[in-house]
Design an enzyme around this catalytic site. Structure first.
Site, PDB file in Angstrom:
ATOM      1  N   TYR A  58       0.860  -1.186   0.000  1.00 49.08           N
ATOM      2  CA  TYR A  58       0.000   0.000   0.000  1.00 49.08           C
ATOM      3  C   TYR A  58       0.897   1.236   0.000  1.00 49.08           C
ATOM      4  O   TYR A  58       1.523   1.572   0.996  1.00 49.08           O
ATOM      5  CB  TYR A  58      -0.907   0.025   1.228  1.00 49.08           C
ATOM      6  CG  TYR A  58      -1.968  -1.053   1.279  1.00 49.08           C
ATOM      7  CD1 TYR A  58      -2.314  -1.787   0.148  1.00 49.08           C
ATOM      8  CD2 TYR A  58      -2.640  -1.332   2.460  1.00 49.08           C
ATOM      9  CE1 TYR A  58      -3.289  -2.769   0.198  1.00 49.08           C
ATOM     10  CE2 TYR A  58      -3.617  -2.306   2.522  1.00 49.08           C
ATOM     11  CZ  TYR A  58      -3.944  -3.023   1.393  1.00 49.08           C
ATOM     12  OH  TYR A  58      -4.919  -3.993   1.456  1.00 49.08           O
ATOM     13  N   LEU A 211     -18.513  -1.797   2.527  1.00 49.01           N
ATOM     14  CA  LEU A 211     -19.283  -0.692   1.949  1.00 49.01           C
ATOM     15  C   LEU A 211     -18.977  -0.540   0.461  1.00 49.01           C
ATOM     16  O   LEU A 211     -19.288   0.489  -0.137  1.00 49.01           O
ATOM     17  CB  LEU A 211     -18.984   0.619   2.691  1.00 49.01           C
ATOM     18  CG  LEU A 211     -19.423   0.644   4.159  1.00 49.01           C
ATOM     19  CD1 LEU A 211     -19.048   1.964   4.805  1.00 49.01           C
ATOM     20  CD2 LEU A 211     -20.911   0.376   4.297  1.00 49.01           C
ATOM     21  N   SER A 217     -22.223   3.284   0.892  1.00 49.61           N
ATOM     22  CA  SER A 217     -22.098   3.980   2.174  1.00 49.61           C
ATOM     23  C   SER A 217     -23.223   4.973   2.406  1.00 49.61           C
ATOM     24  O   SER A 217     -23.441   5.435   3.532  1.00 49.61           O
ATOM     25  CB  SER A 217     -20.766   4.731   2.234  1.00 49.61           C
ATOM     26  OG  SER A 217     -20.768   5.800   1.295  1.00 49.61           O
TER      27      SER A 217
END
Length: 336
Positions: A58, A211, A217
Protein backbone atom coordinates in the site's frame (compact mmCIF):
# COMPACT_ATOMS: atom_id res chain seq x y z
CA UNK A 1 -21.51 1.65 21.49
CA UNK A 2 -20.31 -1.65 22.88
CA UNK A 3 -17.21 -3.22 21.32
CA UNK A 4 -17.87 -6.95 21.20
CA UNK A 5 -15.18 -9.45 20.27
CA UNK A 6 -14.95 -12.36 17.88
CA UNK A 7 -12.38 -15.08 17.23
CA UNK A 8 -10.61 -15.45 13.90
CA UNK A 9 -11.46 -19.07 13.24
CA UNK A 10 -10.63 -21.92 15.59
CA UNK A 11 -6.91 -21.14 15.70
CA UNK A 12 -6.77 -17.34 15.48
CA UNK A 13 -6.70 -14.51 18.00
CA UNK A 14 -9.61 -12.85 19.76
CA UNK A 15 -10.27 -9.53 18.02
CA UNK A 16 -12.73 -6.66 18.06
CA UNK A 17 -15.98 -7.28 16.17
CA UNK A 18 -14.94 -4.59 13.68
CA UNK A 19 -11.45 -4.12 12.30
CA UNK A 20 -9.92 -1.05 10.70
CA UNK A 21 -8.66 -1.38 7.12
CA UNK A 22 -5.97 1.28 6.72
CA UNK A 23 -5.30 1.07 2.98
CA UNK A 24 -7.20 4.23 2.06
CA UNK A 25 -5.00 6.27 4.40
CA UNK A 26 -2.13 5.81 1.94
CA UNK A 27 -3.30 4.68 -1.47
CA UNK A 28 -5.96 4.03 -4.10
CA UNK A 29 -8.63 6.49 -2.90
CA UNK A 30 -6.99 9.78 -3.76
CA UNK A 31 -4.99 12.00 -1.44
CA UNK A 32 -5.24 11.40 2.30
CA UNK A 33 -4.51 13.57 5.34
CA UNK A 34 -1.64 12.05 7.36
CA UNK A 35 -2.53 13.76 10.63
CA UNK A 36 -6.19 12.80 10.32
CA UNK A 37 -5.23 9.24 9.43
CA UNK A 38 -3.13 8.88 12.59
CA UNK A 39 -5.88 10.50 14.66
CA UNK A 40 -8.35 8.01 13.19
CA UNK A 41 -6.16 5.05 14.13
CA UNK A 42 -5.85 6.47 17.66
CA UNK A 43 -9.62 6.96 17.86
CA UNK A 44 -10.19 3.38 16.71
CA UNK A 45 -7.85 2.02 19.37
CA UNK A 46 -9.51 4.21 22.01
CA UNK A 47 -12.92 2.84 20.97
CA UNK A 48 -11.69 -0.72 21.49
CA UNK A 49 -10.82 -1.67 17.92
CA UNK A 50 -7.94 -4.14 18.07
CA UNK A 51 -7.50 -5.37 14.49
CA UNK A 52 -5.57 -3.11 12.10
CA UNK A 53 -5.20 -4.34 8.52
CA UNK A 54 -2.60 -3.25 5.99
CA UNK A 55 -0.49 -4.43 3.07
CA UNK A 56 3.23 -3.94 2.55
CA UNK A 57 2.49 -2.72 -0.99
CA UNK A 58 0.00 0.00 0.00
CA UNK A 59 1.86 3.03 -1.37
CA UNK A 60 5.03 0.93 -1.32
CA UNK A 61 5.39 0.68 2.45
CA UNK A 62 3.86 4.06 3.33
CA UNK A 63 0.85 2.48 5.04
CA UNK A 64 2.97 0.29 7.28
CA UNK A 65 5.12 3.26 8.29
CA UNK A 66 1.96 5.27 8.98
CA UNK A 67 0.61 2.55 11.27
CA UNK A 68 4.01 2.26 12.93
CA UNK A 69 3.98 6.00 13.65
CA UNK A 70 0.43 5.80 14.99
CA UNK A 71 1.33 2.92 17.30
CA UNK A 72 4.44 4.66 18.62
CA UNK A 73 2.43 7.76 19.49
CA UNK A 74 -0.52 5.88 21.04
CA UNK A 75 -0.83 5.29 24.80
CA UNK A 76 1.00 2.14 25.84
CA UNK A 77 -2.15 0.21 26.79
CA UNK A 78 -3.77 0.99 23.44
CA UNK A 79 -0.60 0.15 21.54
CA UNK A 80 -0.40 -3.22 23.24
CA UNK A 81 -3.98 -4.15 22.31
CA UNK A 82 -3.34 -3.67 18.58
CA UNK A 83 -3.27 -6.79 16.43
CA UNK A 84 -1.69 -6.37 13.00
CA UNK A 85 -2.91 -8.15 9.88
CA UNK A 86 -0.47 -7.76 6.97
CA UNK A 87 -0.76 -8.77 3.31
CA UNK A 88 2.33 -9.24 1.18
CA UNK A 89 3.40 -10.48 -2.23
CA UNK A 90 2.16 -7.83 -4.67
CA UNK A 91 4.93 -6.57 -6.93
CA UNK A 92 5.04 -2.87 -7.81
CA UNK A 93 7.17 -0.61 -9.99
CA UNK A 94 8.30 3.02 -9.42
CA UNK A 95 5.38 4.27 -11.53
CA UNK A 96 2.94 2.60 -9.16
CA UNK A 97 2.12 -0.19 -11.59
CA UNK A 98 1.41 -3.81 -10.69
CA UNK A 99 3.43 -6.74 -12.01
CA UNK A 100 2.12 -9.89 -10.38
CA UNK A 101 2.68 -11.69 -7.09
CA UNK A 102 5.65 -13.46 -5.51
CA UNK A 103 4.90 -16.33 -3.15
CA UNK A 104 8.31 -18.03 -3.16
CA UNK A 105 9.48 -19.00 0.36
CA UNK A 106 12.56 -16.76 0.15
CA UNK A 107 10.38 -13.84 -0.93
CA UNK A 108 7.90 -14.48 1.91
CA UNK A 109 10.69 -14.14 4.47
CA UNK A 110 12.12 -11.08 2.72
CA UNK A 111 8.74 -9.31 2.68
CA UNK A 112 8.26 -10.11 6.38
CA UNK A 113 11.65 -8.68 7.34
CA UNK A 114 10.81 -5.34 5.76
CA UNK A 115 7.30 -5.24 7.26
CA UNK A 116 8.58 -5.84 10.78
CA UNK A 117 11.01 -2.94 10.34
CA UNK A 118 8.47 -0.51 8.89
CA UNK A 119 5.83 -1.34 11.49
CA UNK A 120 8.34 -1.19 14.32
CA UNK A 121 7.20 -4.47 15.88
CA UNK A 122 8.81 -7.81 16.68
CA UNK A 123 5.96 -9.91 15.28
CA UNK A 124 2.99 -9.76 12.92
CA UNK A 125 -0.27 -11.19 14.27
CA UNK A 126 -1.77 -12.44 10.97
CA UNK A 127 0.35 -12.73 7.81
CA UNK A 128 -0.99 -13.59 4.37
CA UNK A 129 -0.18 -13.37 0.70
CA UNK A 130 -2.51 -10.84 -0.94
CA UNK A 131 -3.22 -13.08 -3.93
CA UNK A 132 -1.93 -16.59 -4.53
CA UNK A 133 1.11 -16.71 -6.79
CA UNK A 134 0.03 -18.86 -9.78
CA UNK A 135 3.62 -20.06 -10.23
CA UNK A 136 4.17 -21.21 -6.63
CA UNK A 137 2.10 -23.93 -4.93
CA UNK A 138 0.15 -22.49 -2.00
CA UNK A 139 1.71 -25.21 0.16
CA UNK A 140 5.14 -23.63 -0.32
CA UNK A 141 3.95 -20.12 0.48
CA UNK A 142 2.00 -21.23 3.56
CA UNK A 143 4.89 -23.44 4.62
CA UNK A 144 7.22 -20.44 4.61
CA UNK A 145 4.81 -18.48 6.81
CA UNK A 146 4.63 -21.50 9.12
CA UNK A 147 8.41 -21.29 9.50
CA UNK A 148 8.02 -17.63 10.51
CA UNK A 149 5.43 -18.75 13.07
CA UNK A 150 7.89 -21.27 14.51
CA UNK A 151 10.51 -18.51 14.88
CA UNK A 152 8.06 -16.11 16.53
CA UNK A 153 7.95 -13.50 13.78
CA UNK A 154 4.33 -14.33 12.90
CA UNK A 155 1.55 -15.47 15.24
CA UNK A 156 -1.11 -16.73 12.82
CA UNK A 157 -1.40 -17.62 9.12
CA UNK A 158 -4.07 -16.05 6.94
CA UNK A 159 -5.20 -16.30 3.34
CA UNK A 160 -6.58 -13.67 0.98
CA UNK A 161 -8.88 -13.89 -2.04
CA UNK A 162 -8.47 -17.60 -2.77
CA UNK A 163 -11.03 -20.23 -3.70
CA UNK A 164 -12.29 -23.30 -1.85
CA UNK A 165 -9.75 -25.74 -3.30
CA UNK A 166 -6.81 -23.50 -2.39
CA UNK A 167 -8.22 -23.01 1.11
CA UNK A 168 -8.31 -26.79 1.61
CA UNK A 169 -4.74 -27.24 0.37
CA UNK A 170 -3.48 -24.45 2.60
CA UNK A 171 -5.31 -25.80 5.65
CA UNK A 172 -3.77 -29.24 5.05
CA UNK A 173 -0.33 -27.62 5.22
CA UNK A 174 -0.67 -25.54 8.41
CA UNK A 175 -3.40 -24.09 10.68
CA UNK A 176 -5.14 -21.19 8.95
CA UNK A 177 -6.70 -18.50 11.15
CA UNK A 178 -8.80 -16.67 8.60
CA UNK A 179 -9.48 -15.78 5.00
CA UNK A 180 -9.63 -12.13 4.01
CA UNK A 181 -12.03 -11.61 1.13
CA UNK A 182 -14.53 -9.08 -0.15
CA UNK A 183 -18.01 -9.55 1.29
CA UNK A 184 -20.88 -7.10 1.31
CA UNK A 185 -24.50 -6.76 0.35
CA UNK A 186 -23.47 -6.42 -3.29
CA UNK A 187 -20.52 -8.88 -3.24
CA UNK A 188 -21.92 -12.17 -1.98
CA UNK A 189 -20.26 -14.80 -4.16
CA UNK A 190 -18.43 -16.34 -1.16
CA UNK A 191 -21.75 -17.72 0.06
CA UNK A 192 -21.75 -20.42 -2.66
CA UNK A 193 -18.57 -22.41 -1.92
CA UNK A 194 -16.03 -20.39 0.01
CA UNK A 195 -18.00 -19.62 3.18
CA UNK A 196 -19.20 -23.25 3.59
CA UNK A 197 -15.59 -24.39 3.19
CA UNK A 198 -14.16 -21.99 5.77
CA UNK A 199 -16.90 -22.96 8.23
CA UNK A 200 -16.24 -26.65 7.70
CA UNK A 201 -12.54 -26.10 8.39
CA UNK A 202 -12.93 -23.67 11.29
CA UNK A 203 -11.42 -20.72 9.42
CA UNK A 204 -12.68 -17.20 10.11
CA UNK A 205 -13.46 -14.45 7.61
CA UNK A 206 -12.17 -10.89 7.69
CA UNK A 207 -14.50 -9.17 5.25
CA UNK A 208 -13.17 -6.17 3.37
CA UNK A 209 -15.17 -3.91 1.07
CA UNK A 210 -18.21 -4.07 3.35
CA UNK A 211 -19.28 -0.69 1.95
CA UNK A 212 -18.03 -1.61 -1.52
CA UNK A 213 -15.43 1.19 -1.52
CA UNK A 214 -18.00 3.73 -0.43
CA UNK A 215 -20.51 2.80 -3.13
CA UNK A 216 -23.09 1.59 -0.61
CA UNK A 217 -22.10 3.98 2.17
CA UNK A 218 -24.93 6.38 1.43
CA UNK A 219 -22.43 9.18 0.83
CA UNK A 220 -21.46 8.53 -2.80
CA UNK A 221 -23.28 10.54 -5.47
CA UNK A 222 -23.57 10.08 -9.21
CA UNK A 223 -21.98 13.45 -9.98
CA UNK A 224 -18.91 12.94 -7.82
CA UNK A 225 -15.65 13.59 -9.65
CA UNK A 226 -12.93 11.06 -8.80
CA UNK A 227 -9.23 11.88 -8.90
CA UNK A 228 -7.08 9.93 -11.41
CA UNK A 229 -5.27 8.26 -8.49
CA UNK A 230 -8.57 7.04 -7.05
CA UNK A 231 -9.08 3.32 -7.76
CA UNK A 232 -12.81 3.88 -8.21
CA UNK A 233 -12.24 6.02 -11.31
CA UNK A 234 -11.41 2.76 -13.09
CA UNK A 235 -13.71 0.36 -11.19
CA UNK A 236 -16.54 -1.13 -13.28
CA UNK A 237 -19.15 -0.61 -10.56
CA UNK A 238 -18.49 3.14 -10.57
CA UNK A 239 -18.87 3.63 -14.34
CA UNK A 240 -21.81 5.05 -16.31
CA UNK A 241 -24.95 2.91 -16.33
CA UNK A 242 -23.43 0.55 -13.77
CA UNK A 243 -23.09 3.38 -11.28
CA UNK A 244 -26.59 4.69 -11.95
CA UNK A 245 -28.05 1.22 -11.41
CA UNK A 246 -26.03 0.60 -8.24
CA UNK A 247 -27.06 3.91 -6.73
CA UNK A 248 -30.72 2.93 -7.16
CA UNK A 249 -29.95 -0.04 -4.92
CA UNK A 250 -28.45 2.34 -2.37
CA UNK A 251 -31.58 4.48 -2.41
CA UNK A 252 -33.72 1.40 -1.79
CA UNK A 253 -31.43 0.50 1.12
CA UNK A 254 -31.66 4.07 2.41
CA UNK A 255 -35.41 3.65 2.92
CA UNK A 256 -34.81 0.57 5.03
CA UNK A 257 -32.12 2.37 7.04
CA UNK A 258 -34.29 5.41 7.65
CA UNK A 259 -37.14 3.22 8.86
CA UNK A 260 -34.67 1.68 11.31
CA UNK A 261 -33.33 5.08 12.37
CA UNK A 262 -29.76 4.39 11.25
CA UNK A 263 -27.52 5.43 8.37
CA UNK A 264 -27.05 3.50 5.13
CA UNK A 265 -23.47 2.66 6.08
CA UNK A 266 -24.53 1.39 9.48
CA UNK A 267 -27.18 -0.94 8.13
CA UNK A 268 -24.80 -2.26 5.45
CA UNK A 269 -22.12 -3.01 8.05
CA UNK A 270 -24.69 -4.46 10.46
CA UNK A 271 -25.82 -6.83 7.70
CA UNK A 272 -22.28 -8.24 7.41
CA UNK A 273 -22.01 -8.52 11.20
CA UNK A 274 -25.28 -10.47 11.22
CA UNK A 275 -23.97 -13.07 8.77
CA UNK A 276 -22.14 -14.96 11.50
CA UNK A 277 -19.86 -14.77 14.52
CA UNK A 278 -17.02 -16.06 12.34
CA UNK A 279 -17.03 -12.88 10.22
CA UNK A 280 -15.16 -9.70 11.19
CA UNK A 281 -15.92 -6.72 8.94
CA UNK A 282 -13.06 -4.37 8.11
CA UNK A 283 -14.17 -0.76 7.81
CA UNK A 284 -12.04 1.50 5.64
CA UNK A 285 -12.67 4.76 7.51
CA UNK A 286 -10.12 7.46 6.68
CA UNK A 287 -11.50 10.06 9.11
CA UNK A 288 -12.73 10.07 12.68
CA UNK A 289 -16.18 11.13 11.47
CA UNK A 290 -16.55 8.10 9.19
CA UNK A 291 -15.07 5.83 11.87
CA UNK A 292 -17.66 6.98 14.41
CA UNK A 293 -20.46 6.29 11.93
CA UNK A 294 -19.11 2.80 11.21
CA UNK A 295 -18.75 1.95 14.89
CA UNK A 296 -22.41 2.84 15.33
CA UNK A 297 -23.24 -0.34 13.39
CA UNK A 298 -22.30 -2.32 16.51
CA UNK A 299 -25.44 -1.01 18.20
CA UNK A 300 -27.75 -2.02 15.33
CA UNK A 301 -29.73 -5.20 15.87
CA UNK A 302 -31.33 -6.59 12.73
CA UNK A 303 -34.51 -8.56 13.25
CA UNK A 304 -35.88 -11.00 10.69
CA UNK A 305 -38.18 -8.33 9.26
CA UNK A 306 -35.20 -6.01 8.83
CA UNK A 307 -33.18 -8.70 7.07
CA UNK A 308 -36.10 -9.44 4.75
CA UNK A 309 -36.45 -5.75 3.90
CA UNK A 310 -32.71 -5.47 3.19
CA UNK A 311 -32.87 -8.55 0.96
CA UNK A 312 -35.77 -7.06 -0.97
CA UNK A 313 -33.94 -3.75 -1.40
CA UNK A 314 -30.62 -5.32 -2.45
CA UNK A 315 -31.11 -8.92 -3.64
CA UNK A 316 -28.10 -11.18 -4.09
CA UNK A 317 -26.48 -10.57 -7.47
CA UNK A 318 -28.24 -7.23 -7.98
CA UNK A 319 -25.11 -5.11 -8.49
CA UNK A 320 -24.01 -4.08 -11.97
CA UNK A 321 -20.35 -4.45 -12.92
CA UNK A 322 -17.46 -6.52 -11.60
CA UNK A 323 -15.79 -5.52 -8.35
CA UNK A 324 -12.39 -5.07 -10.06
CA UNK A 325 -11.23 -4.21 -13.59
CA UNK A 326 -10.91 -7.28 -15.84
CA UNK A 327 -7.11 -7.86 -15.49
CA UNK A 328 -7.40 -8.08 -11.69
CA UNK A 329 -10.41 -10.41 -11.67
CA UNK A 330 -8.21 -13.32 -12.78
CA UNK A 331 -6.39 -13.30 -9.42
CA UNK A 332 -9.50 -13.46 -7.24
CA UNK A 333 -11.03 -16.33 -5.31
CA UNK A 334 -14.47 -15.40 -6.62
CA UNK A 335 -15.17 -14.16 -10.13
CA UNK A 336 -18.07 -11.87 -9.17
Amino acid sequence: MTMHTRTLGSTGPRVSALGLGCMGMSALYGDADRAESIATIHAALEAGVTLLDTGDFYAMGHNEMLIGEALRSAPADRREQALLSVKFGALRDPDGGWSGYDGRPAAVKNFAAYSLQRLGVDHIDVYRIARADPDVPIEETVGAIAELVEKGYVRHIGLSEVGAETIRRAAATAPIADLQIEYSLISRAIEDEILPTTRELGIGITAYGVLSRGLISGHFTGDRQLAPNDFRAHSPRFQGDNLRHNLTLVEALRKVAEAKGVSVAQIAIAWVLARGEDIVPLVGARTRERLAESLGALDVTLEQDDLAAIEQAVPAGAAAGDRYPAPQMAHLGTKE
